[in-house]
Scaffold this motif. Structure first.
Motif, PDB file in Angstrom:
ATOM      1  N   ASN A 328       0.828  -1.218   0.000  1.00  0.00           N
ATOM      2  CA  ASN A 328       0.000   0.000   0.000  1.00  0.00           C
ATOM      3  C   ASN A 328       0.861   1.266   0.000  1.00  0.00           C
ATOM      4  O   ASN A 328       0.512   2.267  -0.637  1.00  0.00           O
ATOM      5  N   TYR A 329       2.001   1.187   0.723  1.00  0.00           N
ATOM      6  CA  TYR A 329       2.880   2.356   0.779  1.00  0.00           C
ATOM      7  C   TYR A 329       3.468   2.654  -0.611  1.00  0.00           C
ATOM      8  O   TYR A 329       3.443   3.801  -1.079  1.00  0.00           O
ATOM      9  N   ILE A 330       3.990   1.588  -1.263  1.00  0.00           N
ATOM     10  CA  ILE A 330       4.572   1.784  -2.596  1.00  0.00           C
ATOM     11  C   ILE A 330       3.486   2.184  -3.601  1.00  0.00           C
ATOM     12  O   ILE A 330       3.718   3.014  -4.487  1.00  0.00           O
ATOM     13  N   PHE A 331       2.301   1.617  -3.444  1.00  0.00           N
ATOM     14  CA  PHE A 331       1.181   1.995  -4.317  1.00  0.00           C
ATOM     15  C   PHE A 331       0.858   3.480  -4.165  1.00  0.00           C
ATOM     16  O   PHE A 331       0.599   4.186  -5.149  1.00  0.00           O
ATOM     17  N   SER A 332       0.925   3.963  -2.918  1.00  0.00           N
ATOM     18  CA  SER A 332       0.642   5.391  -2.684  1.00  0.00           C
ATOM     19  C   SER A 332       1.696   6.275  -3.348  1.00  0.00           C
ATOM     20  O   SER A 332       1.384   7.358  -3.855  1.00  0.00           O
ATOM     21  N   LEU A 333       2.952   5.789  -3.354  1.00  0.00           N
ATOM     22  CA  LEU A 333       4.025   6.550  -4.023  1.00  0.00           C
ATOM     23  C   LEU A 333       3.786   6.616  -5.531  1.00  0.00           C
ATOM     24  O   LEU A 333       4.027   7.654  -6.162  1.00  0.00           O
ATOM     25  N   ILE A 334       3.308   5.494  -6.094  1.00  0.00           N
ATOM     26  CA  ILE A 334       3.011   5.469  -7.530  1.00  0.00           C
ATOM     27  C   ILE A 334       1.866   6.427  -7.860  1.00  0.00           C
ATOM     28  O   ILE A 334       1.917   7.181  -8.839  1.00  0.00           O
ATOM     29  N   LYS A 335       0.836   6.408  -7.021  1.00  0.00           N
ATOM     30  CA  LYS A 335      -0.307   7.295  -7.248  1.00  0.00           C
ATOM     31  C   LYS A 335       0.106   8.765  -7.193  1.00  0.00           C
ATOM     32  O   LYS A 335      -0.369   9.605  -7.957  1.00  0.00           O
ATOM     33  N   LYS A 336       1.028   9.063  -6.274  1.00  0.00           N
ATOM     34  CA  LYS A 336       1.493  10.450  -6.113  1.00  0.00           C
ATOM     35  C   LYS A 336       2.551  10.818  -7.171  1.00  0.00           C
ATOM     36  O   LYS A 336       2.926  11.994  -7.269  1.00  0.00           O
ATOM     37  N   GLY A 337       3.035   9.838  -7.888  1.00  0.00           N
ATOM     38  CA  GLY A 337       4.083  10.104  -8.877  1.00  0.00           C
ATOM     39  C   GLY A 337       5.426  10.386  -8.241  1.00  0.00           C
ATOM     40  O   GLY A 337       6.264  11.094  -8.823  1.00  0.00           O
ATOM     41  N   ASN A 338       5.664   9.827  -7.057  1.00  0.00           N
ATOM     42  CA  ASN A 338       6.895  10.082  -6.309  1.00  0.00           C
ATOM     43  C   ASN A 338       8.013   9.137  -6.780  1.00  0.00           C
ATOM     44  O   ASN A 338       8.351   8.152  -6.115  1.00  0.00           O
ATOM     45  N   LYS A 339       8.586   9.445  -7.935  1.00  0.00           N
ATOM     46  CA  LYS A 339       9.631   8.588  -8.507  1.00  0.00           C
ATOM     47  C   LYS A 339      10.882   8.559  -7.632  1.00  0.00           C
ATOM     48  O   LYS A 339      11.539   7.519  -7.488  1.00  0.00           O
ATOM     49  N   ALA A 340      11.213   9.690  -7.036  1.00  0.00           N
ATOM     50  CA  ALA A 340      12.449   9.799  -6.246  1.00  0.00           C
ATOM     51  C   ALA A 340      12.457   8.793  -5.094  1.00  0.00           C
ATOM     52  O   ALA A 340      13.466   8.122  -4.842  1.00  0.00           O
ATOM     53  N   GLU A 341      11.319   8.659  -4.394  1.00  0.00           N
ATOM     54  CA  GLU A 341      11.257   7.753  -3.242  1.00  0.00           C
ATOM     55  C   GLU A 341      11.278   6.296  -3.694  1.00  0.00           C
ATOM     56  O   GLU A 341      11.892   5.442  -3.037  1.00  0.00           O
ATOM     57  N   ILE A 342      10.640   6.008  -4.822  1.00  0.00           N
ATOM     58  CA  ILE A 342      10.664   4.635  -5.346  1.00  0.00           C
ATOM     59  C   ILE A 342      12.090   4.251  -5.734  1.00  0.00           C
ATOM     60  O   ILE A 342      12.556   3.150  -5.435  1.00  0.00           O
TER      61      ILE A 342
END
Length: 374
Positions: A328-342
């Protein structure tokens, strides 16, 4: 057809015939080795000898312009066939005065495998299955003069089996072969005051040979009483690794329970998406092809057994919750478009594997060849 091609092919056919005759001679020698090993109680699998054989022949091959990996593949297949031939001669009985062994659940696949290996080693083995237990009024007679009991039943049936056991001789060795160890070990130690041993075979019971296969074992009580049995399994070719029951269950939560859960979910997801596996395989890279092979092997196994493994681990529910939280955490990063954190997460995990499991291209190729051959 071109005449030169026919001539060359005829020469190849002659060489292939010579190869077959050489292999037949080699296997004949292997059978003699099996007899010698039987007499002296030597193990089928000797890793140092196998390693020396493969590495030395790879070097010789390279000197004469033959791919060393081709020779490695050929030798691995020949060695496997050699183990099958050695097995036909049986195994030395390390404890000649040992009387009777009882396998509870001996009609199951793993119980039957132990039964066959013990009989091939010269031991008298009886089996007790669920139906036998239900339909036999003189069940206690089966336990008379029994010096070893191996419990090979589903985890869900283990407590029931333990509760039905009569009082055993203080010298009787009580063994289980379940995939979890802490609970079964505690139950056996409470029930029986004699020697107790926990085994976890890390392989499918459908294996034709046990050479190179791993069994984890947990010492319970009086290890000197069953040391000979550990040696007996090594003669079968088994690799043994000692571990305490708590540590065992902690690691199995990741090695088996959680991994099986994620595999089950992924397979279920493919099913719901109506994916055509034929096209999936057609378009796959070698690495993903390996994933699909392993996925297929997983779903070809006993569904009841693997469901029990997934559900029997007390740690697995906690781990699944944590796993889903991470999803869910990584999914939230994808939804937010947070490439840097991924990318940051990716690089952290990369360091973990780089420090501990760094495979070279050669080693990856070796894994690919192994999977293709098995």
């Amino acid at each position: 057809m071109v005449k030169e091609l026919v001539v060359l092919r005829n020469k190849i056919d002659l060489l292939d015939t010579k190869l077959l005759k050489i292999l037949a001679k080699r296997l004949a020698l292997v059978k003699k080795i099996g007899i010698v090993k039987n007499i002296y109680g030597l193990p089928v699998y000797i890793p140092e000898r196998e390693k020396y054989l493969i590495e030395s022949k790879k070097k010789e091959a390279q000197k004469i312009g033959i791919s060393p990996y081709l020779i490695e593949d050929i030798l691995n297949r020949i060695i496997y066939e050699s183990y099958l031939n050695e097995k036909e001669k049986g195994f030395k009985k390390l404890n000649p005065n040992f009387k009777k062994i009882l396998i509870i659940g001996g009609k199951g696949k793993m119980g039957n495998l132990f039964r066959k290996m013990l009989i091939m080693s010269g031991y008298i083995v009886n089996i007790l299955d669920k139906r036998d237990w239900e339909n036999n009024d003189n069940i206690n007679n089966l336990f008379l003069n029994v010096e070893m009991i191996i419990i090979s039943v589903p985890i869900s049936s283990f407590n029931d089996v333990i509760s039905k056991l009569p009082i055993l001789s203080k010298n009787c060795i009580l063994i289980d072969v379940t995939s979890i160890k802490n609970m079964p070990m505690k139950k056996m130690l409470e029930k029986h005051k004699g020697p107790v041993l926990g085994l976890h075979p890390m392989f499918s019971p459908e294996n034709n040979i046990l050479a190179r296969q791993l069994i984890l074992y947990c010492n319970g009580r009086n290890p000197e009483s069953y040391h000979w049995f550990l040696k007996q399994m090594q003669i079968w070719g088994v690799k043994l690794q000692c571990i305490n029951s708590i540590e065992h269950d902690n690691y199995m939560a990741f090695i088996q329970s959680l991994r099986y859960f994620t595999t089950l979910v992924y397979g279920f997801f493919l099913l719901k998406q109506n994916i055509k596996l034929k096209k999936l395989l057609m378009f796959s890279t070698p690495i993903y092809y390996i994933d699909l092979i392993l996925l297929g092997k997983f779903f070809s196994q006993d569904s009841k057994l693997y469901t029990e493994i997934i559900m029997s681990s007390h740690n697995n529910i906690k781990n699944i919750k944590k796993y889903l939280h991470n999803i869910n955490y990584i999914f939230s990063l994808i939804k937010k478009g947070n490439k840097a954190e991924i990318i940051n997460i990716f690089n952290k995990v990369k360091i973990l594997f780089k420090n501990h499991i760094l495979y070279s291209k050669i080693e990856c190729d070796k894994i690919l060849r192994y999977i293709n051959n098995n």
